[in-house]
Design an enzyme around this catalytic site. Structure first.
Site, PDB file in Angstrom:
ATOM      1  N   ARG A 279       0.858  -1.185   0.000  1.00 26.01           N
ATOM      2  CA  ARG A 279       0.000   0.000   0.000  1.00 26.01           C
ATOM      3  C   ARG A 279       0.894   1.235   0.000  1.00 26.01           C
ATOM      4  O   ARG A 279       1.402   1.654   1.030  1.00 26.01           O
ATOM      5  CB  ARG A 279      -0.911  -0.034   1.230  1.00 26.01           C
ATOM      6  N   HIS A 283      -3.225   4.397   4.853  1.00 25.21           N
ATOM      7  CA  HIS A 283      -4.349   3.475   4.994  1.00 25.21           C
ATOM      8  C   HIS A 283      -5.650   4.152   4.579  1.00 25.21           C
ATOM      9  O   HIS A 283      -6.482   3.567   3.885  1.00 25.21           O
ATOM     10  CB  HIS A 283      -4.465   3.002   6.446  1.00 25.21           C
ATOM     11  N   TYR A 292       4.881   4.877  11.132  1.00 21.29           N
ATOM     12  CA  TYR A 292       5.150   3.451  11.305  1.00 21.29           C
ATOM     13  C   TYR A 292       5.950   2.809  10.173  1.00 21.29           C
ATOM     14  O   TYR A 292       6.202   1.610  10.195  1.00 21.29           O
ATOM     15  CB  TYR A 292       3.832   2.678  11.506  1.00 21.29           C
TER      16      TYR A 292
END
Length: 394
Positions: A279, A283, A292
């Protein structure tokens, strides 16, 4: 499992370790568009190949523009599929148009491929009066009965057992159709995933479980989600066919889905495909991935862009040109922006439609609650400017 297998015995003590099973990744195309040595290219004609690529480009452009619209305050929420277009478009291209798709929330590419128009996308995103869901879902919860695409549900994994049940109906009907359910590797941690796979294997139904393993369940990396070798081995535990593919390789995804569909329809056997992708976007529009994961990691995966890989293959086939590519992007950007401007002007649905479609005739309690809501809006019109304005014109 045969009776002989069940009764087979050994007489020396030995446990089988989970890490003894390593499932390879099926690949066809290199990043430069050339095939790997020994790889067999799927039977893909020029018309279908260009349709696939154009759907991938439109999905990328739609995602770029709609995220920008969200940042401008014109849209409340959005989720991109950037970097995963080969998976989301490739599987759809391998299906019959009447096969059912039960997606998660990042498979807009499948809808683009099947012909969902920009107007249909925008109507849902803006929850206007032309939205098929009548404004009762948040953005990106698309659905289309005419395109055999089940309306998206926010809770993870709910569509997976539903797909098994729907496929069981297809088996009973004997219509030669199958169901494909798409989900992320994070959703595979839900109990619904395991219940669905077990039921599908026991009942022998024509369903394909397609896992988009994009490396993260929001901010949780795969290595913190499970200790085993991904999702593909889980299917073996339920006695079904399984394969792992390069999810950024459009020809690998297409070929794997073509064969998975044959197994599902002709043999009434469930299949699991694990598509390994990444990805590239956040998100959702509410997420900040810099907290992260590293820029270096993102750059590494950006170099494996599925659109670039397919474009290079098309150029090598002499089915496409750089000029055509530039023109395609220009046209899509213009069309998406024009459609956005038009559809955001449409009025919102009528308030009465909040209580339709559940009961044939809305019961008294729902009608009473609707009247209470109207009274509340009339009391505080400044908080509901669009709705209050429509109430005045009842």
């Amino acid at each position: 499992m045969t009776a002989d297998t069940k009764n087979r015995a050994i007489h020396s003590l030995r446990f089988i370790r989970g890490d003894e099973l390593q499932i390879p990744t099926y690949k066809v195309l290199k990043q430069d568009g050339t095939p790997y040595k020994g790889a067999k290219l799927p039977d893909l004609d020029k018309h279908t190949a260009l349709r696939i690529y154009k759907a991938m480009v439109r999905t990328r452009v739609l995602d770029e523009r709609m995220l920008a619209a969200q940042r401008q305050g014109r849209l409340s929420f959005y989720m991109q599929s950037t970097g995963e277009e080969a998976t989301t478009v490739g599987f759809a291209a391998a299906l019959d148009d009447e096969d059912m798709i039960m997606a998660q929330y990042r498979e807009q590419g499948a809808l683009v491929y099947r012909g969902f128009t920009l107007e249909e996308f925008m109507n849902q995103l803006f929850s206007n009066e032309r939205d098929y869901g009548k404004g009762r879902q948040m953005p990106i919860h698309y659905g289309s009965s005419k395109l055999h695409y089940m309306t998206i549900s926010s809770p993870l994994a709910t569509q997976i057992p539903q797909a098994t049940g729907y496929a069981y109906g297809q088996k009973l009907a004997g219509d030669g159709k199958c169901t494909v359910t798409v989900f992320g590797e994070g959703a595979a941690s839900e109990g619904d995933f395991h219940a669905a796979l077990n039921m599908a294997s026991v009942l022998k139904v024509p369903v394909i479980f397609l896992c988009r393993n994009n490396g993260y369940a929001i901010s949780t990396p795969s290595n913190e989600q499970f200790a085993a070798d991904g999702i593909a081995p889980r299917a073996l535990g339920y006695g079904m066919h399984t394969i792992r593919v390069d999810g950024n390789d459009i020809l690998a995804v297409y070929a794997a889905t073509v064969e998975a569909r044959r197994i599902a329809v002709e043999e009434n056997e469930p299949v699991l495909i694990e598509a390994m992708s990444y990805r590239l976007a956040a998100h959702s529009s509410s997420d900040d991935p810099s907290g992260y994961r590293s820029k270096k990691e993102e750059e590494n995966w950006a170099s494996k862009d599925p659109l670039s890989r397919m474009k290079q293959w098309l150029l090598l086939q002499e089915w496409w040109s750089e000029d055509e590519d530039k023109q395609l992007y220009d046209i899509d950007r213009r069309d998406v922006l024009a459609t956005l401007k038009e559809c955001e002007k449409h009025p919102i649905p009528k308030l009465e439609e909040m209580i339709t479609d559940v009961y044939d005739v809305p019961p008294p309690l729902l009608k009473e609650q609707l009247e209470q809501l109207k009274e509340h809006i009339r009391k505080y019109p400044e908080a509901y400017p669009k709705t209050a304005g429509r109430l005045d014109n009842e």
